[in-house]
Design a protein around this motif. Sequence first.
Motif, short mmCIF file in Angstrom:
data_model
loop_
_atom_site.label_atom_id
_atom_site.label_comp_id
_atom_site.label_asym_id
_atom_site.label_seq_id
_atom_site.Cartn_x
_atom_site.Cartn_y
_atom_site.Cartn_z
N SER A 206 -32.83 10.33 40.65
CA SER A 206 -31.41 10.43 40.29
C SER A 206 -30.96 9.30 39.38
O SER A 206 -29.94 9.40 38.69
N THR A 207 -31.75 8.20 39.38
CA THR A 207 -31.34 7.04 38.58
C THR A 207 -32.39 6.61 37.55
O THR A 207 -32.25 5.55 36.93
N ARG A 208 -33.47 7.43 37.36
CA ARG A 208 -34.45 7.06 36.33
C ARG A 208 -35.02 8.30 35.69
O ARG A 208 -35.08 9.38 36.29
N ASN A 209 -35.49 8.14 34.45
CA ASN A 209 -36.04 9.24 33.67
C ASN A 209 -37.52 9.43 34.02
O ASN A 209 -38.17 8.57 34.61
N ARG A 210 -38.03 10.60 33.64
CA ARG A 210 -39.46 10.85 33.74
C ARG A 210 -40.18 10.05 32.67
O ARG A 210 -39.67 9.86 31.56
#
Length: 226
Positions: A206-210
């Motif tokens: 929810s707070t970081r990208n792939r």
Amino acid sequence: SEYTLAPCTSSTDTQCLACASCAADEYAKRPCHGQHDTECATCTACDPATEFTLAACTATADAQCRRLTVCDAATQFQSRPAGPTADRVCEEARQCKVDEYELFPLTATSDRVCQPLRVCDPATEYAFRPATRTADRVCAPLTRCAPHQYQAAAPALAVDRECRDLTLCGPGEYESTKPSTSSDRQCKLVIECIKGAEYETRTPSSTRNRRCSPCTMTCAAGEFLS
């Protein structure tokens, strides 16, 4: 006392008469003297609506009347009313200061009453209704943003705080910038690894990208593509 009605002649004696007395509402305009009797005149009656008596009528002098002072209705009030023998007293009216408002207006017989303006506490209040010449300032509590909101516009002297709901990231998005008390949450789309060219090295949350890394295109000697 007497006055001479006829003087003494060669054949008649002097004729004298008693001096006339003036009535209670009269004064001696000309006193009894020599060959003239008392000349009486009616005492002047001062008009109570427009005059006062400066000096009362006496046995030998008429009353003295003076016009009553008229207060200026725009700038004065009557602090002491007129009496039969006294003029009215006018006083200058009070003028409200810039930090005051008029609680009670100026009247013919009373001064203007001024009251200090309320001062809103900038930490907790704003001026919901501004002051006028005859009305006090009205203060209202500042809006407090809820936990799911942020301050979109700061309060001012006469403006309330504006709160807005925080943006919620949707499916396929992550929180790229955390919200603060005065800024919204920023969301971005989660990237997709390019099929056949990249592979996932960090799963999204929810707070970081792939995170994706490029695939090794050729195998080393002694290896095969599984």
